[in-house]
Design a protein around this motif. Sequence first.
Motif, PDB file in Angstrom:
ATOM      1  N   VAL A  98       0.847  -1.191   0.000  1.00  0.00           N
ATOM      2  CA  VAL A  98       0.000   0.000   0.000  1.00  0.00           C
ATOM      3  C   VAL A  98       0.881   1.239   0.000  1.00  0.00           C
ATOM      4  O   VAL A  98       1.844   1.340   0.763  1.00  0.00           O
ATOM      5  N   GLU A  99       0.551   2.187  -0.876  1.00  0.00           N
ATOM      6  CA  GLU A  99       1.338   3.416  -0.985  1.00  0.00           C
ATOM      7  C   GLU A  99       0.734   4.567  -0.187  1.00  0.00           C
ATOM      8  O   GLU A  99       1.459   5.417   0.339  1.00  0.00           O
ATOM      9  N   THR A 100      -0.573   4.611  -0.067  1.00  0.00           N
ATOM     10  CA  THR A 100      -1.251   5.709   0.624  1.00  0.00           C
ATOM     11  C   THR A 100      -0.814   5.760   2.088  1.00  0.00           C
ATOM     12  O   THR A 100      -0.957   4.786   2.835  1.00  0.00           O
ATOM     13  N   GLU A 101      -0.281   6.915   2.506  1.00  0.00           N
ATOM     14  CA  GLU A 101       0.410   7.000   3.789  1.00  0.00           C
ATOM     15  C   GLU A 101      -0.513   6.766   4.979  1.00  0.00           C
ATOM     16  O   GLU A 101      -0.122   6.133   5.968  1.00  0.00           O
ATOM     17  N   THR A 102      -1.735   7.254   4.934  1.00  0.00           N
ATOM     18  CA  THR A 102      -2.640   7.058   6.079  1.00  0.00           C
ATOM     19  C   THR A 102      -2.937   5.572   6.306  1.00  0.00           C
ATOM     20  O   THR A 102      -3.044   5.118   7.450  1.00  0.00           O
ATOM     21  N   ILE A 103      -3.024   4.830   5.231  1.00  0.00           N
ATOM     22  CA  ILE A 103      -3.277   3.390   5.345  1.00  0.00           C
ATOM     23  C   ILE A 103      -2.014   2.672   5.811  1.00  0.00           C
ATOM     24  O   ILE A 103      -2.077   1.714   6.595  1.00  0.00           O
ATOM     25  N   ARG A 104      -0.855   3.164   5.349  1.00  0.00           N
ATOM     26  CA  ARG A 104       0.411   2.581   5.808  1.00  0.00           C
ATOM     27  C   ARG A 104       0.549   2.729   7.323  1.00  0.00           C
ATOM     28  O   ARG A 104       1.016   1.817   8.014  1.00  0.00           O
ATOM     29  N   ASP A 105       0.118   3.884   7.862  1.00  0.00           N
ATOM     30  CA  ASP A 105       0.169   4.096   9.311  1.00  0.00           C
ATOM     31  C   ASP A 105      -0.709   3.071  10.035  1.00  0.00           C
ATOM     32  O   ASP A 105      -0.328   2.521  11.075  1.00  0.00           O
ATOM     33  N   ARG A 106      -1.882   2.817   9.488  1.00  0.00           N
ATOM     34  CA  ARG A 106      -2.780   1.851  10.113  1.00  0.00           C
ATOM     35  C   ARG A 106      -2.207   0.429  10.042  1.00  0.00           C
ATOM     36  O   ARG A 106      -2.373  -0.362  10.974  1.00  0.00           O
ATOM     37  N   ILE A 107      -1.513   0.131   8.957  1.00  0.00           N
ATOM     38  CA  ILE A 107      -0.871  -1.188   8.830  1.00  0.00           C
ATOM     39  C   ILE A 107       0.235  -1.320   9.868  1.00  0.00           C
ATOM     40  O   ILE A 107       0.387  -2.367  10.519  1.00  0.00           O
ATOM     41  N   ARG A 108       1.024  -0.254  10.046  1.00  0.00           N
ATOM     42  CA  ARG A 108       2.085  -0.281  11.063  1.00  0.00           C
ATOM     43  C   ARG A 108       1.501  -0.526  12.448  1.00  0.00           C
ATOM     44  O   ARG A 108       2.042  -1.319  13.238  1.00  0.00           O
ATOM     45  N   ASN A 109       0.407   0.159  12.768  1.00  0.00           N
ATOM     46  CA  ASN A 109      -0.229  -0.026  14.082  1.00  0.00           C
ATOM     47  C   ASN A 109      -0.709  -1.466  14.251  1.00  0.00           C
ATOM     48  O   ASN A 109      -0.596  -2.049  15.334  1.00  0.00           O
ATOM     49  N   GLU A 110      -1.248  -2.015  13.178  1.00  0.00           N
ATOM     50  CA  GLU A 110      -1.735  -3.387  13.236  1.00  0.00           C
ATOM     51  C   GLU A 110      -0.583  -4.364  13.467  1.00  0.00           C
ATOM     52  O   GLU A 110      -0.701  -5.315  14.244  1.00  0.00           O
ATOM     53  N   ILE A 111       0.547  -4.103  12.793  1.00  0.00           N
ATOM     54  CA  ILE A 111       1.710  -4.978  12.934  1.00  0.00           C
ATOM     55  C   ILE A 111       2.286  -4.873  14.356  1.00  0.00           C
ATOM     56  O   ILE A 111       2.723  -5.870  14.944  1.00  0.00           O
TER      57      ILE A 111
END
Length: 393
Positions: free
Chosen positions: A371-384
């Motif tokens: 995923v390139e969209t930064e807001t979604i990347r932040d949510r992925i990081r939180n999930e990880i």
Amino acid sequence: MQTDYSRAILKYLMDYSNMDYPVNIHQIYEHLFNGQELDDNKKRGKLDTIRKNIVGLHTNGLIEMDTEFSENTGKRERYKKEDDDVAIWYEQKLDTRYALILIQKIMEMNNLSLNDKKNLVQAICDCAGSKIMESASYAQNVIKSNPLYDLTEKNGVKDSILFEGQQRYKAGNGEIPDIWILLSNIYNVLEKKKRKKISFKLYKYNSKGKFEVIHDDREYVVSPYFVTERAGMYWLIGLQDSESEDAVNGHKKNLGFYPIDMMKKINILEEDARDISEAFDGKEMTKEEKYKYIIEHQQVFYDEAEKIVIRVHKKNEDESENNTAYNLIYRTFGDDFYMLNEEETYDRILVIKSPYFIVKWAIENIRDIEVETETIRDRIRNEIESLDKIYPA
């Protein structure tokens, strides 16, 4: 008085014929008499009567023929040998190929009882030509090779893997409760009647497979709009009353998804349903927009859909060609994505989807996409990070 075989002929054609499997007049004769469908000792004139009945059914638009019978020059209609070359069939309401797709889908439905599945499969077979479907080996293979077919408590697969002292429970909700009450209200609009709000309670399974009411026995009040199927389950899409304690999980405007097999005590209320436009700032929702809503909220996540850019990997980490990335894209989105541009090692595509769904999906498929969209990347990081707390290195 001449005997009329029209009803028996029509029934035979409905069961045994379609455009791909036509029959001739002699096959009809053999089925009706030698097959003992009819008990008629009058040998003379049977084929002549069948010929006349077939012509009458065709004239009335009830059956199809690829050509007409040979011309008669005598005073009475007479059967001729060349009539055997005329192909006759009933135009089925459902094509055999589509019937098989529907049967496969029904067998995959998680919240239909086995008895419901069998009844639905039989109804589909009746619409496609019951005897054709029954005799077609590929139809039987589709149905009977499915692991859900004819599974009973006695020979269920779970019993074969139990160890001594283990227990298993049978889930207590085998059917969709009150579904007809729900659907009749939703489709009141087709009868020019006003759709009403509904109330219901949501339930959950406990460890023993029994139903328990959730949210302290709270009653939901929802304006229902339409029903969809996702992941083998039926879901109601509706707008929960904003006066409710946590209307649509805190989203006052958004439509919510409600699992129909977990709904009980469904009641139609006197109060008229709120208009669906309330969920969309006063704008009306067309059929196309309803479909779009379901697509954008894939896997029934109903947070607000966003534009999200995804990188599709063309190469693996070792620089070898990635042969599976677009399999994933098309199997997930169909053609519901937009190509932005191509880079050397990846392509950029745009989807409009529920962010929550994309977060879960991206974590599962890290080898093929990013995923390139930064807001979604932040949510992925939180999930990880959350996963790392559960599964520390």
